[in-house]
Design a protein around this motif. Structure first.
Motif, PDB file in Angstrom:
ATOM      1  N   PRO A  66     -25.269   8.654  16.052  1.00 53.07           N
ATOM      2  CA  PRO A  66     -25.446   9.212  17.404  1.00 53.07           C
ATOM      3  C   PRO A  66     -24.333  10.160  17.851  1.00 53.07           C
ATOM      4  O   PRO A  66     -24.573  11.061  18.647  1.00 53.07           O
ATOM      5  CB  PRO A  66     -25.499   7.970  18.307  1.00 53.07           C
ATOM      6  CG  PRO A  66     -24.986   6.843  17.503  1.00 53.07           C
ATOM      7  CD  PRO A  66     -25.209   7.180  16.061  1.00 53.07           C
ATOM      8  N   HIS A  67     -23.124   9.958  17.341  1.00 53.10           N
ATOM      9  CA  HIS A  67     -22.007  10.809  17.789  1.00 53.10           C
ATOM     10  C   HIS A  67     -22.226  12.273  17.409  1.00 53.10           C
ATOM     11  O   HIS A  67     -21.760  13.169  18.099  1.00 53.10           O
ATOM     12  CB  HIS A  67     -20.680  10.355  17.158  1.00 53.10           C
ATOM     13  CG  HIS A  67     -20.302   8.944  17.467  1.00 53.10           C
ATOM     14  ND1 HIS A  67     -19.808   8.552  18.682  1.00 53.10           N
ATOM     15  CD2 HIS A  67     -20.337   7.817  16.703  1.00 53.10           C
ATOM     16  CE1 HIS A  67     -19.550   7.252  18.651  1.00 53.10           C
ATOM     17  NE2 HIS A  67     -19.870   6.785  17.465  1.00 53.10           N
ATOM     18  N   VAL A  68     -22.866  12.496  16.281  1.00 48.84           N
ATOM     19  CA  VAL A  68     -23.006  13.871  15.785  1.00 48.84           C
ATOM     20  C   VAL A  68     -24.476  14.273  15.609  1.00 48.84           C
ATOM     21  O   VAL A  68     -24.774  15.285  14.979  1.00 48.84           O
ATOM     22  CB  VAL A  68     -22.244  14.062  14.445  1.00 48.84           C
ATOM     23  CG1 VAL A  68     -20.744  13.868  14.667  1.00 48.84           C
ATOM     24  CG2 VAL A  68     -22.733  13.102  13.369  1.00 48.84           C
ATOM     25  N   PRO A 131     -18.139   3.500  23.824  1.00 47.44           N
ATOM     26  CA  PRO A 131     -19.576   3.343  24.125  1.00 47.44           C
ATOM     27  C   PRO A 131     -20.280   2.224  23.356  1.00 47.44           C
ATOM     28  O   PRO A 131     -21.445   1.961  23.602  1.00 47.44           O
ATOM     29  CB  PRO A 131     -20.155   4.706  23.697  1.00 47.44           C
ATOM     30  CG  PRO A 131     -19.284   5.150  22.567  1.00 47.44           C
ATOM     31  CD  PRO A 131     -17.893   4.601  22.875  1.00 47.44           C
ATOM     32  N   HIS A 132     -19.599   1.544  22.409  1.00 48.66           N
ATOM     33  CA  HIS A 132     -20.282   0.614  21.490  1.00 48.66           C
ATOM     34  C   HIS A 132     -20.503  -0.777  22.104  1.00 48.66           C
ATOM     35  O   HIS A 132     -20.285  -1.796  21.448  1.00 48.66           O
ATOM     36  CB  HIS A 132     -19.481   0.484  20.191  1.00 48.66           C
ATOM     37  CG  HIS A 132     -19.211   1.783  19.504  1.00 48.66           C
ATOM     38  ND1 HIS A 132     -18.088   2.544  19.778  1.00 48.66           N
ATOM     39  CD2 HIS A 132     -19.901   2.464  18.569  1.00 48.66           C
ATOM     40  CE1 HIS A 132     -18.113   3.653  19.030  1.00 48.66           C
ATOM     41  NE2 HIS A 132     -19.200   3.631  18.285  1.00 48.66           N
ATOM     42  N   CYS A 133     -20.959  -0.800  23.349  1.00 49.55           N
ATOM     43  CA  CYS A 133     -21.077  -2.062  24.112  1.00 49.55           C
ATOM     44  C   CYS A 133     -22.087  -3.040  23.520  1.00 49.55           C
ATOM     45  O   CYS A 133     -22.026  -4.237  23.806  1.00 49.55           O
ATOM     46  CB  CYS A 133     -21.464  -1.758  25.554  1.00 49.55           C
ATOM     47  SG  CYS A 133     -20.431  -0.514  26.339  1.00 49.55           S
ATOM     48  N   SER A 197     -14.598   1.576   9.050  1.00 46.88           N
ATOM     49  CA  SER A 197     -14.507   3.039   8.928  1.00 46.88           C
ATOM     50  C   SER A 197     -14.208   3.703  10.271  1.00 46.88           C
ATOM     51  O   SER A 197     -13.270   4.475  10.401  1.00 46.88           O
ATOM     52  CB  SER A 197     -15.830   3.605   8.401  1.00 46.88           C
ATOM     53  OG  SER A 197     -16.245   2.938   7.234  1.00 46.88           O
ATOM     54  N   HIS A 198     -15.047   3.450  11.273  1.00 51.06           N
ATOM     55  CA  HIS A 198     -14.779   4.035  12.600  1.00 51.06           C
ATOM     56  C   HIS A 198     -14.742   2.930  13.632  1.00 51.06           C
ATOM     57  O   HIS A 198     -15.219   1.830  13.402  1.00 51.06           O
ATOM     58  CB  HIS A 198     -15.749   5.173  12.916  1.00 51.06           C
ATOM     59  CG  HIS A 198     -16.998   4.805  13.666  1.00 51.06           C
ATOM     60  ND1 HIS A 198     -17.984   3.999  13.141  1.00 51.06           N
ATOM     61  CD2 HIS A 198     -17.419   5.156  14.899  1.00 51.06           C
ATOM     62  CE1 HIS A 198     -18.960   3.887  14.028  1.00 51.06           C
ATOM     63  NE2 HIS A 198     -18.646   4.571  15.109  1.00 51.06           N
ATOM     64  N   ASP A 199     -14.125   3.212  14.757  1.00 47.37           N
ATOM     65  CA  ASP A 199     -13.778   2.164  15.706  1.00 47.37           C
ATOM     66  C   ASP A 199     -14.960   1.748  16.571  1.00 47.37           C
ATOM     67  O   ASP A 199     -14.977   1.938  17.776  1.00 47.37           O
ATOM     68  CB  ASP A 199     -12.605   2.666  16.575  1.00 47.37           C
ATOM     69  CG  ASP A 199     -11.858   1.533  17.255  1.00 47.37           C
ATOM     70  OD1 ASP A 199     -12.189   0.360  16.988  1.00 47.37           O
ATOM     71  OD2 ASP A 199     -10.951   1.817  18.047  1.00 47.37           O
ATOM     72  N   ALA A 200     -15.963   1.137  15.922  1.00 46.42           N
ATOM     73  CA  ALA A 200     -17.193   0.753  16.620  1.00 46.42           C
ATOM     74  C   ALA A 200     -17.188  -0.716  17.032  1.00 46.42           C
ATOM     75  O   ALA A 200     -18.067  -1.148  17.761  1.00 46.42           O
ATOM     76  CB  ALA A 200     -18.402   1.017  15.730  1.00 46.42           C
ATOM     77  N   PHE A 201     -16.213  -1.490  16.545  1.00 46.26           N
ATOM     78  CA  PHE A 201     -16.289  -2.939  16.694  1.00 46.26           C
ATOM     79  C   PHE A 201     -15.282  -3.514  17.689  1.00 46.26           C
ATOM     80  O   PHE A 201     -14.941  -4.694  17.623  1.00 46.26           O
ATOM     81  CB  PHE A 201     -16.158  -3.606  15.314  1.00 46.26           C
ATOM     82  CG  PHE A 201     -17.311  -3.271  14.408  1.00 46.26           C
ATOM     83  CD1 PHE A 201     -18.505  -3.970  14.497  1.00 46.26           C
ATOM     84  CD2 PHE A 201     -17.226  -2.213  13.498  1.00 46.26           C
ATOM     85  CE1 PHE A 201     -19.584  -3.647  13.680  1.00 46.26           C
ATOM     86  CE2 PHE A 201     -18.305  -1.880  12.682  1.00 46.26           C
ATOM     87  CZ  PHE A 201     -19.487  -2.603  12.780  1.00 46.26           C
ATOM     88  N   GLY A 217     -11.065   6.928  15.155  1.00 46.37           N
ATOM     89  CA  GLY A 217     -11.354   6.436  16.501  1.00 46.37           C
ATOM     90  C   GLY A 217     -12.818   6.142  16.765  1.00 46.37           C
ATOM     91  O   GLY A 217     -13.609   5.920  15.850  1.00 46.37           O
ATOM     92  N   MET A 218     -13.182   6.156  18.039  1.00 46.51           N
ATOM     93  CA  MET A 218     -14.508   5.715  18.462  1.00 46.51           C
ATOM     94  C   MET A 218     -15.610   6.710  18.170  1.00 46.51           C
ATOM     95  O   MET A 218     -16.779   6.362  18.185  1.00 46.51           O
ATOM     96  CB  MET A 218     -14.488   5.452  19.963  1.00 46.51           C
ATOM     97  CG  MET A 218     -13.650   4.260  20.330  1.00 46.51           C
ATOM     98  SD  MET A 218     -13.452   4.255  22.104  1.00 46.51           S
ATOM     99  CE  MET A 218     -12.131   3.080  22.259  1.00 46.51           C
ATOM    100  N   SER A 219     -15.259   7.965  17.931  1.00 48.98           N
ATOM    101  CA  SER A 219     -16.289   8.928  17.572  1.00 48.98           C
ATOM    102  C   SER A 219     -16.095   9.348  16.121  1.00 48.98           C
ATOM    103  O   SER A 219     -14.972   9.533  15.666  1.00 48.98           O
ATOM    104  CB  SER A 219     -16.218  10.170  18.451  1.00 48.98           C
ATOM    105  OG  SER A 219     -17.161  11.112  17.970  1.00 48.98           O
ATOM    106  N   SER A 275     -23.186  -0.176  12.059  1.00 51.62           N
ATOM    107  CA  SER A 275     -22.423   0.088  13.282  1.00 51.62           C
ATOM    108  C   SER A 275     -23.292   0.760  14.333  1.00 51.62           C
ATOM    109  O   SER A 275     -23.701   0.134  15.305  1.00 51.62           O
ATOM    110  CB  SER A 275     -21.172   0.896  12.971  1.00 51.62           C
ATOM    111  OG  SER A 275     -21.465   2.014  12.157  1.00 51.62           O
ATOM    112  N   ASP A 276     -23.637   2.027  14.119  1.00 50.27           N
ATOM    113  CA  ASP A 276     -24.330   2.778  15.169  1.00 50.27           C
ATOM    114  C   ASP A 276     -25.810   3.001  14.876  1.00 50.27           C
ATOM    115  O   ASP A 276     -26.477   3.770  15.564  1.00 50.27           O
ATOM    116  CB  ASP A 276     -23.639   4.127  15.391  1.00 50.27           C
ATOM    117  CG  ASP A 276     -22.217   3.958  15.909  1.00 50.27           C
ATOM    118  OD1 ASP A 276     -21.768   2.809  16.087  1.00 50.27           O
ATOM    119  OD2 ASP A 276     -21.550   4.977  16.133  1.00 50.27           O
ATOM    120  N   SER A 277     -26.333   2.332  13.837  1.00 51.12           N
ATOM    121  CA  SER A 277     -27.756   2.430  13.511  1.00 51.12           C
ATOM    122  C   SER A 277     -28.222   1.125  12.886  1.00 51.12           C
ATOM    123  O   SER A 277     -27.472   0.476  12.156  1.00 51.12           O
ATOM    124  CB  SER A 277     -27.985   3.572  12.514  1.00 51.12           C
ATOM    125  OG  SER A 277     -29.309   3.536  12.024  1.00 51.12           O
TER     126      SER A 277
HETATM  127 ZN   LIG Z   1     -19.754   4.879  16.837  1.00 50.07          ZN
END
Ligand SMILES: [Zn+2]
Length: 304
Positions: A66-68, A131-133, A197-201, A217-219, A275-277
């Protein structure tokens, strides 16, 4: 219906170029309420609550970040025609946000932007809230309640059905939250160190009491540097981390760096986290509940 008819007339001709006719369209069934969702987690949530009473269209597919995420022409078309747009908010969907602002004519709800959700502190790189609520199941319950309320508002005739399906789902989420707490509490506290890998957790760590670190970071827009790698290698050694984790929806380069950190420090790659999917539809990890269970199981197995 009038709004949909007007949009069809005004917007559709502008969007015909590059339009993929085989893709799902918000006008596939004009008799039904249409709900357009951004991430796969939100699409799953909306399908559970909407049941047969609304047509749910997901913008992002499995594995998309989602970030990109880059908008396709049919996404704009779907957003413009939707009765309801459900998105995460807190700037997760950087590019979609702009299109929603300019084209959405229906109701728009940013599920994470709610007084019951306390956004985690600003990202050291961008100053934006995390945003990873959805990785705090209690917060995902807020997403569910807001999706239910939005559906009832745009389609009061099915209010009772939306309420019933939400109640059932909230009970499943409560059970998931309690199970996750139990599972993670069984890992000795000193071993609860997670490197991803990225700060989603961040919310996951805060809620289930795990120390979390990430290469970037988060993105995922940020490019990892040699300095990030050295910092993480040092951290793995200092904290005696048992494993590092790769993610499904981030770049190969980022996961490669996690593998390099594992090689350089001798820790193992503990597995793959979503993480984001979500994972593939119809698989064990194709739903939010299944994805979350997989992540908890993977983390616990690697750290215990
Ligand atoms: Zn993310």
């Amino acid at each position: 219906m009038l709004r949909i008819a007007l949009i069809t007339f005004i917007v559709a001709p502008l969007l015909m170029i590059g339009c993929d006719s085989s893709a799902p369209s918000a006008r596939a069934d004009e008799g039904q309420l249409t709900v357009v969702c951004t991430t796969t987690m939100i699409t799953d949530l909306a399908r559970v609550i909407a049941g047969p009473d609304a047509q749910v269209i997901g913008i992002m597919k499995t594995g998309e970040d989602p970030h990109v995420y880059e908008m396709r022409p049919r996404d704009t078309q779907n957003i413009a025609a939707a009765d309801l747009v459900l998105m995460n908010g807190l700037h997760l969907e950087a590019q979609i946000d702009h299109v929603v602002e300019n084209h959405a004519s229906g109701h728009v709800v940013r599920l994470a932007e709610d007084t019951r959700i306390k956004p985690r502190g600003s990202d050291q790189y961008q100053g934006a809230p995390d945003p990873h609520c959805w990785f705090n199941v209690e917060y995902f319950k807020v997403y569910a309640e807001r999706a239910r309320d939005a559906l009832i508002e745009v389609d009061p005739s099915h209010a009772e059905a939306y309420r019933q399906r939400t109640d059932t789902y909230l009970a499943e989420l409560t059970a998931l939250h309690d199970w996750a707490k139990q599972q993670i509490a069984a890992v000795p506290k000193a071993q609860r160190v997670m490197i991803t890998s990225h700060d989603a957790f961040g919310y996951f760590g805060e809620t289930y009491d795990i120390e979390v670190h990430a290469v970037i970071g988060m993105s995922t827009e940020q490019i990892p540097t040699g300095r990030d790698k050295i910092r993480l290698q040092q951290l793995v050694t200092d904290r005696g981390a048992k494993a590092v984790f790769i993610e499904t929806s981030v770049s190969q380069a980022l996961n490669d760096m996690v593998r390099q950190i594992a090689e350089a420090t001798g820790v193992r790659v503990g597995g793959t986290l979503y993480s984001d999917s979500l994972g593939e539809p119809d698989s064990d990890v194709g739903t939010y509940l299944g994805m979350f269970r997989h992540n908890v199981h993977t983390v616990v197995e690697a750290l215990k």
